[in-house]
Design a protein around this motif. Structure first.
Motif, PDB file in Angstrom:
ATOM      1  N   LEU A 133     -11.257   0.192   2.437  1.00 51.92           N
ATOM      2  CA  LEU A 133     -10.312  -0.452   0.785  1.00 51.92           C
ATOM      3  C   LEU A 133      -9.240  -0.317   1.085  1.00 51.92           C
ATOM      4  O   LEU A 133      -8.204   0.175   1.728  1.00 51.92           O
ATOM      5  N   ASP A 134      -8.224  -1.163   0.368  1.00 51.33           N
ATOM      6  CA  ASP A 134      -6.664  -1.670   0.297  1.00 51.33           C
ATOM      7  C   ASP A 134      -6.448  -1.250  -1.077  1.00 51.33           C
ATOM      8  O   ASP A 134      -7.514  -0.751  -2.223  1.00 51.33           O
ATOM      9  N   LEU A 135      -5.257  -0.754  -0.899  1.00 55.93           N
ATOM     10  CA  LEU A 135      -4.681  -0.155  -2.337  1.00 55.93           C
ATOM     11  C   LEU A 135      -3.938  -0.853  -2.920  1.00 55.93           C
ATOM     12  O   LEU A 135      -4.950  -1.354  -3.869  1.00 55.93           O
ATOM     13  N   ILE A 191      -9.507   4.445   3.881  1.00 57.89           N
ATOM     14  CA  ILE A 191      -7.742   3.682   2.612  1.00 57.89           C
ATOM     15  C   ILE A 191      -7.203   2.799   3.480  1.00 57.89           C
ATOM     16  O   ILE A 191      -7.039   3.585   5.462  1.00 57.89           O
ATOM     17  N   TYR A 192      -7.452   1.973   3.409  1.00 62.98           N
ATOM     18  CA  TYR A 192      -5.680   1.292   4.739  1.00 62.98           C
ATOM     19  C   TYR A 192      -4.761   0.422   3.993  1.00 62.98           C
ATOM     20  O   TYR A 192      -5.491  -0.685   3.321  1.00 62.98           O
ATOM     21  N   THR A 193      -3.843   1.103   4.067  1.00 61.86           N
ATOM     22  CA  THR A 193      -2.795   0.283   3.008  1.00 61.86           C
ATOM     23  C   THR A 193      -1.462   0.118   4.740  1.00 61.86           C
ATOM     24  O   THR A 193      -1.092   0.892   5.641  1.00 61.86           O
ATOM     25  N   THR A 194      -0.966  -1.259   3.807  1.00 58.09           N
ATOM     26  CA  THR A 194       0.513  -1.662   5.253  1.00 58.09           C
ATOM     27  C   THR A 194       1.847  -0.447   4.248  1.00 58.09           C
ATOM     28  O   THR A 194       2.856  -0.907   4.882  1.00 58.09           O
ATOM     29  N   ALA A 195       1.591   0.084   3.664  1.00 57.21           N
ATOM     30  CA  ALA A 195       3.093   1.285   3.007  1.00 57.21           C
ATOM     31  C   ALA A 195       2.495   1.554   3.919  1.00 57.21           C
ATOM     32  O   ALA A 195       1.763   2.666   4.271  1.00 57.21           O
ATOM     33  N   ASP A 196       3.457   3.094   3.656  1.00 56.89           N
ATOM     34  CA  ASP A 196       3.997   4.187   4.019  1.00 56.89           C
ATOM     35  C   ASP A 196       3.043   5.356   3.763  1.00 56.89           C
ATOM     36  O   ASP A 196       2.178   5.344   3.108  1.00 56.89           O
ATOM     37  N   LYS A 197       2.877   6.326   4.870  1.00 58.60           N
ATOM     38  CA  LYS A 197       2.215   7.485   5.230  1.00 58.60           C
ATOM     39  C   LYS A 197       1.980   8.398   3.237  1.00 58.60           C
ATOM     40  O   LYS A 197       0.795   8.526   2.677  1.00 58.60           O
ATOM     41  N   ALA A 198       3.195   8.211   3.030  1.00 59.42           N
ATOM     42  CA  ALA A 198       3.252   9.205   1.609  1.00 59.42           C
ATOM     43  C   ALA A 198       3.043   8.585   0.653  1.00 59.42           C
ATOM     44  O   ALA A 198       2.477   9.278  -0.593  1.00 59.42           O
ATOM     45  N   TYR A 199       3.282   7.266   0.363  1.00 59.00           N
ATOM     46  CA  TYR A 199       2.927   6.386  -0.283  1.00 59.00           C
ATOM     47  C   TYR A 199       1.201   6.235  -0.629  1.00 59.00           C
ATOM     48  O   TYR A 199       0.558   6.912  -1.630  1.00 59.00           O
ATOM     49  N   ALA A 200       1.026   6.469   0.468  1.00 59.80           N
ATOM     50  CA  ALA A 200      -1.060   5.561   0.849  1.00 59.80           C
ATOM     51  C   ALA A 200      -1.496   7.479   0.182  1.00 59.80           C
ATOM     52  O   ALA A 200      -2.312   7.088  -0.372  1.00 59.80           O
ATOM     53  N   ARG A 217      -9.360  10.101   5.770  1.00 58.82           N
ATOM     54  CA  ARG A 217      -9.744   8.719   6.832  1.00 58.82           C
ATOM     55  C   ARG A 217      -8.714   7.442   5.986  1.00 58.82           C
ATOM     56  O   ARG A 217      -8.880   6.327   4.983  1.00 58.82           O
ATOM     57  N   ILE A 218      -7.266   7.939   5.436  1.00 57.06           N
ATOM     58  CA  ILE A 218      -6.711   7.171   4.612  1.00 57.06           C
ATOM     59  C   ILE A 218      -5.397   6.801   5.658  1.00 57.06           C
ATOM     60  O   ILE A 218      -4.948   7.448   6.291  1.00 57.06           O
ATOM     61  N   ILE A 219      -5.165   5.100   6.434  1.00 61.97           N
ATOM     62  CA  ILE A 219      -4.774   4.444   7.434  1.00 61.97           C
ATOM     63  C   ILE A 219      -3.482   3.210   6.538  1.00 61.97           C
ATOM     64  O   ILE A 219      -3.626   3.114   5.575  1.00 61.97           O
ATOM     65  N   SER A 220      -2.147   4.508   6.928  1.00 68.01           N
ATOM     66  CA  SER A 220      -0.815   3.653   6.380  1.00 68.01           C
ATOM     67  C   SER A 220      -0.284   2.818   7.608  1.00 68.01           C
ATOM     68  O   SER A 220      -0.725   2.580   8.531  1.00 68.01           O
ATOM     69  N   ARG A 221       0.642   2.029   7.562  1.00 66.23           N
ATOM     70  CA  ARG A 221       1.754   1.705   8.151  1.00 66.23           C
ATOM     71  C   ARG A 221       1.840   2.899   9.069  1.00 66.23           C
ATOM     72  O   ARG A 221       1.974   2.046  10.859  1.00 66.23           O
ATOM     73  N   ASP A 222       2.020   3.788   9.345  1.00 60.61           N
ATOM     74  CA  ASP A 222       2.663   4.589  10.153  1.00 60.61           C
ATOM     75  C   ASP A 222       1.169   5.339  11.217  1.00 60.61           C
ATOM     76  O   ASP A 222       1.943   5.251  12.345  1.00 60.61           O
ATOM     77  N   ASP A 223       0.382   4.839  10.643  1.00 69.28           N
ATOM     78  CA  ASP A 223      -0.960   5.051  11.480  1.00 69.28           C
ATOM     79  C   ASP A 223      -1.468   3.685  12.540  1.00 69.28           C
ATOM     80  O   ASP A 223      -2.105   4.152  13.383  1.00 69.28           O
ATOM     81  N   SER A 227       2.115  -3.881  12.291  1.00 72.13           N
ATOM     82  CA  SER A 227       2.567  -3.098   9.840  1.00 72.13           C
ATOM     83  C   SER A 227       2.082  -4.712   9.590  1.00 72.13           C
ATOM     84  O   SER A 227       2.478  -4.500   7.903  1.00 72.13           O
ATOM     85  N   ASP A 228       1.924  -6.363  10.536  1.00 79.91           N
ATOM     86  CA  ASP A 228       1.773  -6.872   9.141  1.00 79.91           C
ATOM     87  C   ASP A 228      -0.066  -7.372   9.149  1.00 79.91           C
ATOM     88  O   ASP A 228      -0.424  -8.074   8.710  1.00 79.91           O
ATOM     89  N   GLN A 229      -0.657  -6.137  10.352  1.00 81.88           N
ATOM     90  CA  GLN A 229      -1.894  -6.510  10.825  1.00 81.88           C
ATOM     91  C   GLN A 229      -3.178  -5.196  10.724  1.00 81.88           C
ATOM     92  O   GLN A 229      -1.829  -4.431  10.858  1.00 81.88           O
ATOM     93  N   LYS A 230      -4.204  -5.644  10.012  1.00 79.35           N
ATOM     94  CA  LYS A 230      -4.751  -4.386   9.543  1.00 79.35           C
ATOM     95  C   LYS A 230      -5.647  -4.462  10.965  1.00 79.35           C
ATOM     96  O   LYS A 230      -6.381  -5.516  11.268  1.00 79.35           O
ATOM     97  N   SER A 231      -5.884  -3.317  11.756  1.00 77.97           N
ATOM     98  CA  SER A 231      -6.871  -3.944  12.650  1.00 77.97           C
ATOM     99  C   SER A 231      -8.289  -2.357  12.343  1.00 77.97           C
ATOM    100  O   SER A 231      -7.966  -1.023  12.012  1.00 77.97           O
TER     101      SER A 231
END
Ligand SMILES: [Mg+2]
Ligand SMILES: [Zn+2]
Length: 494
Positions: A133-135, A191-200, A217-223, A227-231
């Motif tokens: 899920l995107d946030l 959860i998979y977001t391109t935002a940072d971890k604290a936000y996620a 299972r919360i994946i952020s930009r930091d993980d 940064s521009d693609q989700k994998s």
């Protein structure tokens, strides 16, 4: 489960037929990523061991990446030390980082494949698939808060939060809690977001205060490797069991076949008069699609084994049914709309020929519109295609008109009621819109669009809709068309 009730499967007379076709689609392993250019691996239906290996290698590190720990051959590394034998790891590029599980954790590719295998058995046993899920603008809409400081987290109602720590105001999408509750019986969430971890973490806490749905299972930009693609490399399940719900398609270039697009949720600064509906909103519709895919994946009458079943095949087949039998002429050749139309099973006409059933256009009064009117074909706004794409459903054509004249047929606003000053404002809005490039090809604005721009203009002028009405229209009768408030009205948003 009956498929036919909710989803018209035009070319199948019975559910049984559809299941049979699905069965042979799985068997023939005919799945290929027609919409994906970057993913060239043909073995997408097999267990993803070799694929994820080579792919993550490339993505997580372009220079060098060793698969196994040269020092000791163990698969798990924590803070550059082997978990098993504590040997220090000299190779910085070992395996793949799973920092979202635990900071400093890395797995070898072999280990990832093993975990995936293990996880998939576990999930199949419980009849579960995975949902990523995107946030932002999928489950929530967030704005930068300018409110005065209150207590640390204040909430008004159950879906509206002010987070002073992050200086954000958060609105949960209508139906999000029931959505999570019901979908959690069929899916394990990420959860998979391109935002940072604290936000996620903070946003996930609002959605899931008891932490029953997401765990680590919360994946952020930091993980994420990019940064521009989700994998999906970071998801511990085979890709054939993973669905993605996201309002942004571009971040899933490598995994488009897994994607269930959802209409972007905008609450703050929205031009829409009402919030999305709790009972008929986008998450309700998406849940229906997810349920259907889940139901088909685990369908009793399927003969192929679980290893051959693939949510991507199911999605592709369902989508391909929606506009089957339609022959659309798309006038402005918007490539996104064209791709959508094709995925929805529509034929695409290159010319205005006899077989055309629908003309999709933005330009009122253009040649193709005149043709459609003369030949009595459907004339629809490109949003008709988008709506079908999001909802997996052919929507009534008359709800997606392109002209003011047609639209006012069904609405309270008749031309004769429009105050000249309003017309002038609308004209200004059109000019503004054109200057902004928002209306690429057309000056023709239907009332819905005008209403959107009007609200924006008013917000610039710090005028409320009410005072505007009072000042310029002076009558309760000239409200926005009733259609604008209806379930489909949301598609009128730009
Ligand atoms: Mg988003
Ligand atoms: Zn070791």
């Amino acid at each position: 489960m009956s498929l036919g009730d909710d989803f018209p499967l035009h070319s199948y007379t019975t559910e049984h037929d559809f299941i049979a076709t699905l069965n042979s689609a799985f068997q023939s392993l005919s799945f290929n990523n027609t919409t994906t250019t970057t993913n060239s691996n043909p073995h997408v239906l097999s267990e993803p061991k070799p694929k994820s290996k080579s792919k993550s290698k490339k993505r997580s590190d372009p220079h060098h990446n060793s698969d196994e720990n040269d020092q000791c051959g163990h698969p798990e590394i924590q803070d550059n030390k082997c978990i098993n034998c504590k040997k220090k790891l000299l190779d910085d590029n070992f395996g793949v980082s799973f920092s979202y599980v635990r900071k400093g954790l890395r797995f070898s590719h072999k280990e990832i494949a093993r975990l995936r295998d293990l996880q998939s058995h576990e999930k199949l046993k419980h009849k579960k698939l995975v949902l990523v899920l995107d946030l932002d603008q999928t489950l929530i809409h967030v704005t930068t808060s300018s409110k005065t400081k209150q207590s640390q987290t204040s909430s008004s109602g159950n879906d509206h939060f002010t987070l002073n720590s992050l200086q954000k105001t958060v609105k949960l999408r209508p139906f999000v809690r029931p959505f999570l509750k019901e979908a959690s019986t069929m899916f394990e969430f990420y959860i998979y977001t391109t935002a940072d971890k604290a936000y996620a973490l903070e946003m996930t806490r609002l959605l899931d205060p008891e932490n029953v749905y997401f765990g680590t299972r919360i994946i952020s930009r930091d993980d994420s490797p990019r940064s521009d693609q989700k994998s999906l490399d970071l998801v511990l399940a085979p890709e054939r069991m993973v669905l993605v719900l996201d309002d942004t398609e571009d971040v899933w270039l490598n995994h488009r076949p897994n994607l269930v697009s959802i209409e972007r949720y905008t609450y703050f600064g929205s031009y829409s008069i009402t919030d999305e509906s709790e009972t008929e909103g986008a998450l309700v519709k998406s849940l229906r699609v997810l349920k259907l895919v889940h139901g088909l994946f685990f369908h009793k009458k399927l003969e192929v084994g679980f290893v051959q079943r693939d949510v991507r095949v199911i999605l592709r087949m369902l989508r391909g049914e929606v506009l089957k039998g339609c022959n659309v002429f798309i006038s402005n050749l918007d490539s996104r709309v064209c791709v959508m139309a094709e995925e929805l099973g529509a034929m695409r006409a290159m010319e205005l020929e006899e077989s055309v059933t629908h003309v999709v256009s933005l330009v009122v009064g253009s040649e193709e519109c005149l043709w459609a009117e003369r030949e009595k074909r459907f004339l629809v706004h490109p949003r008709w295609i988008e709506a079908a794409y999001y909802l997996f459903e052919r929507m009534p054509e008359q709800d997606f008109p392109i002209s003011l004249k047609k639209f006012s047929n069904g609405c309270e606003l008749e031309n004769s009621f429009v105050c000249p000053r309003l017309v002038f404002v609308l004209f200004l809005i059109e000019v503004e819109a054109t200057n902004c490039g928002l209306l690429k090809e057309s000056l023709a604005v239907n009332w819905c669009m005008s209403c959107c721009f009007l609200r924006r203009l008013l917000s610039i002028c710090h005028l409320s809709m009410k005072s505007f009405q009072k000042q310029f229209i002076g009558s309760e009768r000239t409200r926005a068309p009733s259609q604008f408030n209806s379930a489909h009205g949301k598609f009128a948003n730009i």
